[in-house]
Scaffold this motif. Sequence first.
Motif, PDB file in Angstrom:
ATOM      1  N   PHE A 193       1.743   6.644  -7.085  1.00  0.00           N
ATOM      2  CA  PHE A 193       0.767   7.562  -7.571  1.00  0.00           C
ATOM      3  C   PHE A 193       0.922   9.002  -7.145  1.00  0.00           C
ATOM      4  O   PHE A 193       0.330   9.933  -7.980  1.00  0.00           O
ATOM      5  N   THR A 194       1.553   9.455  -6.202  1.00  0.00           N
ATOM      6  CA  THR A 194       1.776  10.681  -5.720  1.00  0.00           C
ATOM      7  C   THR A 194       3.208  11.512  -5.981  1.00  0.00           C
ATOM      8  O   THR A 194       3.411  12.552  -5.876  1.00  0.00           O
ATOM      9  N   THR A 196      10.414   7.042  -1.939  1.00  0.00           N
ATOM     10  CA  THR A 196      10.536   6.700  -0.475  1.00  0.00           C
ATOM     11  C   THR A 196      12.088   6.386  -0.279  1.00  0.00           C
ATOM     12  O   THR A 196      12.607   5.890   0.656  1.00  0.00           O
ATOM     13  N   ALA A 244       0.863  -1.357  -0.002  1.00  0.00           N
ATOM     14  CA  ALA A 244       0.054  -0.081  -0.007  1.00  0.00           C
ATOM     15  C   ALA A 244       0.888   1.337  -0.084  1.00  0.00           C
ATOM     16  O   ALA A 244       0.617   2.331  -0.668  1.00  0.00           O
ATOM     17  N   LEU A 245       2.102   1.269   0.761  1.00  0.00           N
ATOM     18  CA  LEU A 245       2.854   2.195   0.865  1.00  0.00           C
ATOM     19  C   LEU A 245       3.521   2.425  -0.472  1.00  0.00           C
ATOM     20  O   LEU A 245       3.465   3.817  -1.019  1.00  0.00           O
ATOM     21  N   THR A 253       2.357   1.707  -3.295  1.00  0.00           N
ATOM     22  CA  THR A 253       1.354   2.013  -4.533  1.00  0.00           C
ATOM     23  C   THR A 253       1.213   3.630  -4.309  1.00  0.00           C
ATOM     24  O   THR A 253       0.974   4.260  -5.135  1.00  0.00           O
ATOM     25  N   TRP A 254       1.025   3.833  -2.951  1.00  0.00           N
ATOM     26  CA  TRP A 254       0.828   5.563  -2.674  1.00  0.00           C
ATOM     27  C   TRP A 254       1.784   6.277  -3.173  1.00  0.00           C
ATOM     28  O   TRP A 254       1.733   7.226  -3.817  1.00  0.00           O
ATOM     29  N   SER A 255       3.085   5.691  -2.934  1.00  0.00           N
ATOM     30  CA  SER A 255       4.296   6.574  -3.679  1.00  0.00           C
ATOM     31  C   SER A 255       4.347   6.777  -4.883  1.00  0.00           C
ATOM     32  O   SER A 255       4.641   7.783  -5.729  1.00  0.00           O
TER      33      SER A 255
END
Length: 675
Positions: A665-666, A670, A658-659, A661-663
């Motif tokens: 798309f935004t 990381t 999830a982390l 994926t979020w990175s």
Amino acid sequence: MYSAIVFLPLIGFLIAGLFGRVIGHTASEYITSGLVIISAVLSWVAFFTIGYGETALVEVEVLRWISSGALNVAWSLRIDTLTVVMLVVVNTVSALVHVYSIGYMHHDPHRSRFFAYLSLFTFAMLSLVTSNNLLQMFFGWEGVGVASYLLIGFWYKKPSANAAAMKAFVVNRVGDFGFALGIFGVFMMFGTINLPEIFANAQAVAGGHGAEGADHGAAVLNFLGHPLDAHTAMTVVCLLLFMGAMGKSAQFLLHTWLPDAMEGPTPVSALIHAATMVTAGVFMVARLSPLFELSHTALTVVTFFGATTAFFAATVGLVQNDIKRVIAYSTCSQLGYMFVALGVGAYSIAVFHLFTHAFFKALLFLCAGSVIHAVSDEQDMRKMGGLRKHIPFTYWTMFIGTLALTGVGIPLTHIGLAGFLSKDLVIEAAYAASSGEHANAFALYGFWMTVVAAGLTSFYSWRLTFMTFHGKPRAPVDVMKHVHESPMVMLAPLFILSIGAVLAGMVFYSQFAGEAYDAFWKGALFTGAENHILHAIHDVPKWVKVSPFVMMVLGLTGAWYFYIRSPETPKRLAAEHEGLYKFLLNKWYFDELYNFIFVRPAMWIGRQLWKKGDGKIIDGYGPDGVAARVQNVTSWVVRLQTGYLYHYAFAMLIGVAALVTWSMFTGVSTGGGAH
């Protein structure tokens, strides 16, 4: 002496109530009875000292009670003729009931508590009749209510006793609410609740000059948003006060508690019905006669309710089968007579009937207790009969009580038993008040209702005597084998009360309604219209004076024919007029009516507030609802804590995915630095 009269029963209550288990039942009986007997003896001393002496009024301040702004109240004893008459009634009957109870309650395991309650009842009534202000009167008023609740429900393991006690308490709260409002109204009009100041300023306030010196015609009281002038305000206040009297003295509409009060021990019935609770309303109206005399409307209302009660209760008494309930409805009816006398302004005659009634009504109740004691606690008169030879002393004393209640005497003379003189005076006063300058609109109605009630009273009283003592025994054989006369500790009070039932009317007639009136009362009662009535009584037609005696004879004859000559006739008439019979047997269906109008709607509203208001709304969306949601959330959270390592590793992988994926798309890196 006066303080001892009031507080000796209180001392007895405290001793028996607090230390009854320590000192034992016998000591409790003797101590409470002894103290009340001393109080009774002192009451007779006070009676002759005040009534036959030169002193008109004695005020004894016991202690300062309340001092708050304009309200200054002391616990003070007001001893005048009206007070000493009530002291004699209350303490004499209470002392005899105490002694009688030693025998009647001999087998009860809670005798100490019973005698404590009796003494508390006596003290509360004494506080009421000696009050010198309305707050002290209200204290005693509520005190007799509490004591009656305790005594009616004394056998608290009986559901019917608990229900009767609660009913008496609730119905009296209705009247007491009116009484409290009346006291507030008096304070607003007079600026005080002390009786001497109220009586001194009554005429001025009624004329429109209230406590604040208001001008004539100006509003002196605001009631339910309506400004009232002095005359209207006085009427409203008197009606509110009378509302309290209706509850305590079981007048029409607020009478339903009285017959149910028979669930208590028989000595309790004698004390409540003869001397204490039910006479409180009569005493209060007589005490406040200077106020009631200023409102002709209020007195008219009092007359109407008294006359209606006298007739209503007498009709119900015709068909009752419980020996105590017959006498209870007799009390209700006789109280109606007293209020008729009060309503027409014959205050001393009302108190005279209260005085004589206490002797023969206490006698009848205690005789009924002796009968119940003899027939193994049976109260249904249909299961008695033929007891005359088995319990002769009880029979003859009850016979005397019946003669006194029905009004046996020599017409057109002052020779007769107690009820003959006092009850006939009420009837004559009602007729006298129906004409003249101070005519009462309901006086003639009161006259005819009381005359008819006299015939009905005679019928049901002799019906009780014939069904109980005459004819063939209807009790089971095993009960008849054990029928026995009561012990002397129970018979002695009957003999003493019999003397009062015979002589009380003839001995004290002159003081209450004759030549010695002024010297005896000394202004203790309002004497404006009263003197007019007392003089007018002498001029009423002879047929008026004879009418109650004729009705008494008709009632006696009817009862003899129905229950001695032709015992099958009552059953045939009841079958032929089943509707009327059930109407009277069910007490005009007042209990059913009140249940439909008040009880069932109140129960429905309570059920809705409980189930929907409290259960669904308050609990559903309030504390219980919030707590339920928290439990739901935590139950889901708890499911995640399985204890398996691979579950936690899987959760970590899901988190990393999830982390990442979020990175993506935004556009957030990381990593640790830029490329």
